[in-house]
Design a protein around this motif. Structure first.
Motif, PDB file in Angstrom:
ATOM      1  N   ASP A 277      -3.340  10.199  -8.747  1.00  0.00           N
ATOM      2  CA  ASP A 277      -2.367  10.793  -9.672  1.00  0.00           C
ATOM      3  C   ASP A 277      -2.547  12.301  -9.772  1.00  0.00           C
ATOM      4  O   ASP A 277      -1.592  13.057  -9.712  1.00  0.00           O
ATOM      5  CB  ASP A 277      -2.502  10.153 -11.055  1.00  0.00           C
ATOM      6  CG  ASP A 277      -2.059   8.703 -11.069  1.00  0.00           C
ATOM      7  OD1 ASP A 277      -1.036   8.391 -10.427  1.00  0.00           O
ATOM      8  OD2 ASP A 277      -2.739   7.875 -11.697  1.00  0.00           O
TER       9      ASP A 277
ATOM     10  N   GLU B 188      -2.904   8.537  -2.828  1.00  0.00           N
ATOM     11  CA  GLU B 188      -2.595   7.617  -3.920  1.00  0.00           C
ATOM     12  C   GLU B 188      -3.049   8.130  -5.287  1.00  0.00           C
ATOM     13  O   GLU B 188      -2.714   7.536  -6.313  1.00  0.00           O
ATOM     14  CB  GLU B 188      -3.250   6.265  -3.638  1.00  0.00           C
ATOM     15  CG  GLU B 188      -2.702   5.574  -2.389  1.00  0.00           C
ATOM     16  CD  GLU B 188      -3.515   4.361  -1.971  1.00  0.00           C
ATOM     17  OE1 GLU B 188      -4.489   4.041  -2.691  1.00  0.00           O
ATOM     18  OE2 GLU B 188      -3.195   3.754  -0.939  1.00  0.00           O
TER      19      GLU B 188
ATOM     20  N   MET C  68       0.832  -1.209   0.000  1.00  0.00           N
ATOM     21  CA  MET C  68       0.000   0.000   0.000  1.00  0.00           C
ATOM     22  C   MET C  68       0.868   1.262   0.000  1.00  0.00           C
ATOM     23  O   MET C  68       0.576   2.220  -0.676  1.00  0.00           O
ATOM     24  CB  MET C  68      -0.911  -0.012   1.229  1.00  0.00           C
ATOM     25  CG  MET C  68      -1.972  -1.099   1.199  1.00  0.00           C
ATOM     26  SD  MET C  68      -3.202  -0.818  -0.092  1.00  0.00           S
ATOM     27  CE  MET C  68      -4.029   0.615   0.568  1.00  0.00           C
ATOM     28  N   GLU C  69       1.961   1.249   0.762  1.00  0.00           N
ATOM     29  CA  GLU C  69       2.812   2.429   0.885  1.00  0.00           C
ATOM     30  C   GLU C  69       3.424   2.822  -0.442  1.00  0.00           C
ATOM     31  O   GLU C  69       3.555   3.996  -0.750  1.00  0.00           O
ATOM     32  CB  GLU C  69       3.916   2.153   1.912  1.00  0.00           C
ATOM     33  CG  GLU C  69       4.717   3.362   2.313  1.00  0.00           C
ATOM     34  CD  GLU C  69       3.918   4.337   3.149  1.00  0.00           C
ATOM     35  OE1 GLU C  69       4.247   5.550   3.105  1.00  0.00           O
ATOM     36  OE2 GLU C  69       2.966   3.908   3.824  1.00  0.00           O
ATOM     37  N   GLY C  70       3.790   1.836  -1.280  1.00  0.00           N
ATOM     38  CA  GLY C  70       4.419   2.131  -2.559  1.00  0.00           C
ATOM     39  C   GLY C  70       3.510   2.813  -3.543  1.00  0.00           C
ATOM     40  O   GLY C  70       3.966   3.384  -4.524  1.00  0.00           O
ATOM     41  N   LYS C  71       2.209   2.774  -3.342  1.00  0.00           N
ATOM     42  CA  LYS C  71       1.252   3.376  -4.253  1.00  0.00           C
ATOM     43  C   LYS C  71       1.054   4.859  -3.993  1.00  0.00           C
ATOM     44  O   LYS C  71       0.419   5.551  -4.775  1.00  0.00           O
ATOM     45  CB  LYS C  71      -0.096   2.648  -4.147  1.00  0.00           C
ATOM     46  CG  LYS C  71      -0.026   1.177  -4.547  1.00  0.00           C
ATOM     47  CD  LYS C  71      -1.294   0.435  -4.174  1.00  0.00           C
ATOM     48  CE  LYS C  71      -2.512   0.969  -4.899  1.00  0.00           C
ATOM     49  NZ  LYS C  71      -3.724   0.162  -4.586  1.00  0.00           N
ATOM     50  N   ARG C  72       1.581   5.376  -2.908  1.00  0.00           N
ATOM     51  CA  ARG C  72       1.353   6.778  -2.577  1.00  0.00           C
ATOM     52  C   ARG C  72       2.142   7.709  -3.493  1.00  0.00           C
ATOM     53  O   ARG C  72       3.308   7.484  -3.782  1.00  0.00           O
ATOM     54  CB  ARG C  72       1.724   7.052  -1.121  1.00  0.00           C
ATOM     55  CG  ARG C  72       0.859   6.311  -0.118  1.00  0.00           C
ATOM     56  CD  ARG C  72       1.127   6.801   1.289  1.00  0.00           C
ATOM     57  NE  ARG C  72       0.351   6.053   2.266  1.00  0.00           N
ATOM     58  CZ  ARG C  72       0.287   6.353   3.554  1.00  0.00           C
ATOM     59  NH1 ARG C  72       0.964   7.382   4.018  1.00  0.00           N
ATOM     60  NH2 ARG C  72      -0.437   5.623   4.375  1.00  0.00           N
ATOM     61  N   LYS C  73       1.479   8.769  -3.925  1.00  0.00           N
ATOM     62  CA  LYS C  73       2.107   9.753  -4.804  1.00  0.00           C
ATOM     63  C   LYS C  73       2.610  10.968  -4.044  1.00  0.00           C
ATOM     64  O   LYS C  73       3.305  11.813  -4.610  1.00  0.00           O
ATOM     65  CB  LYS C  73       1.105  10.208  -5.877  1.00  0.00           C
ATOM     66  CG  LYS C  73       0.485   9.076  -6.684  1.00  0.00           C
ATOM     67  CD  LYS C  73       1.533   8.279  -7.438  1.00  0.00           C
ATOM     68  CE  LYS C  73       0.916   7.293  -8.424  1.00  0.00           C
ATOM     69  NZ  LYS C  73       0.029   6.295  -7.770  1.00  0.00           N
TER      70      LYS C  73
END
Length: 273
Positions: free
Chosen positions: A107, A105, A1-6
């Motif tokens: 864009d 998350e 989940m953390e890697g999806k944060r922008k």
């Protein structure tokens, strides 16, 4: 989940003797906060001990010059571009937590700040009228596009000219008073701060306002803002709001006509930078 944060998010909280609230407040933002700034004005209870037990908290202490000034100072300690500002007696509900995670998350954002509704629990029920709900205010914002303004202690976030705002789903849950006695104590304190602030800005005592403003406030809350739909708590809120308005002018009388330096319940460090 953390890697999806922008984007990253800082949470800013100011405190003073909030040992009963600060733990639940912090827990409600752990799912989305990259850092949590707690700016304390030298609490004498366990606020510091509880706050610093959370790894994501960065704890600071500073004198309390006023609500607006202290909250802007807390913002200055935040390292991230986006900030969520919360009082110690507030919580992000589950729907709001999901909305903030979705925001982190997304864009495209297309705005500089989000207004969020606040729902207050008082006298055994959630207050959905009386001018207390939804009471949407900017609470999630870009650090460079907003600041706290207003008349202490009634502060609010204002976006910079040309900035764009949106409304975010979810509520800030507000546990402002333990009981009616707590509300009266708060009214006494806040009315002192308002009177002290207004007097410093040049406002003076008025018999006409002392008589008419409290009556107008009761009618505003109970009738025009549908306080009667909140049952007996709505009546108590309207009466308490009227009393609060009266106290502001009564304390202006003390400052103006009796040359009182400051109300006795206004902290001596109030107004000091």
């Amino acid at each position: 989940m953390e890697g999806k944060r922008k984007r990253k998010l800082s949470v800013a909280i100011i405190t003073f003797n909030e040992e009963k609230n600060i733990g639940d407040c912090i827990r409600s933002v752990l799912s989305f906060a990259d850092e949590i700034i707690v700016l304390d004005s030298f609490s004498t209870d366990k606020t510091k001990e509880i706050a610093t037990s959370f790894p994501t908290v960065r704890f600071y202490e500073a004198p309390f010059p006023g609500h607006v000034e202290q909250k802007n100072k807390a913002i200055s300690f935040c390292q991230n571009e986006w900030i969520f500002s919360l009082d110690a007696d507030e919580r992000a509900n589950e729907a709001l937590q999901k909305s903030i995670l979705a925001f982190l998350e997304a864009d495209e954002i297309g705005c500089d700040g989000y207004k969020i509704a606040r729902l207050t629990f008082h006298l055994g029920r959630w207050i959905r009228h009386s001018g207390w709900y939804p009471q949407r205010r900017f609470r999630l914002f870009k650090k460079t596009n907003a600041c706290w303004v207003g008349e202490n202690p009634h502060d609010f976030i204002e976006l910079s000219p040309g900035s764009r705002g949106k409304v975010m789903k979810g509520d800030i849950l507000h546990y402002s008073f333990l009981d009616f006695s707590h509300q009266i104590n708060t009214i006494n304190q806040f009315s002192s701060i308002v009177a002290y602030t207004r007097y410093a800005k040049g406002e003076r005592f008025s018999v006409f306002k002392t008589i008419t403003k409290p009556m107008g406030k009761f009618l505003e809350i109970y009738l025009f803002k549908f306080g009667f739909l909140d049952g007996i708590p709505g009546l108590w809120i309207a009466l308490a709001s009227s009393f609060s308005t009266y106290l502001k002018y009564a304390k202006l009388y003390e400052l103006d006509r009796l040359q009182l330096e400051r109300p006795s319940n206004v902290r001596k460090d109030y107004g000091k930078k």
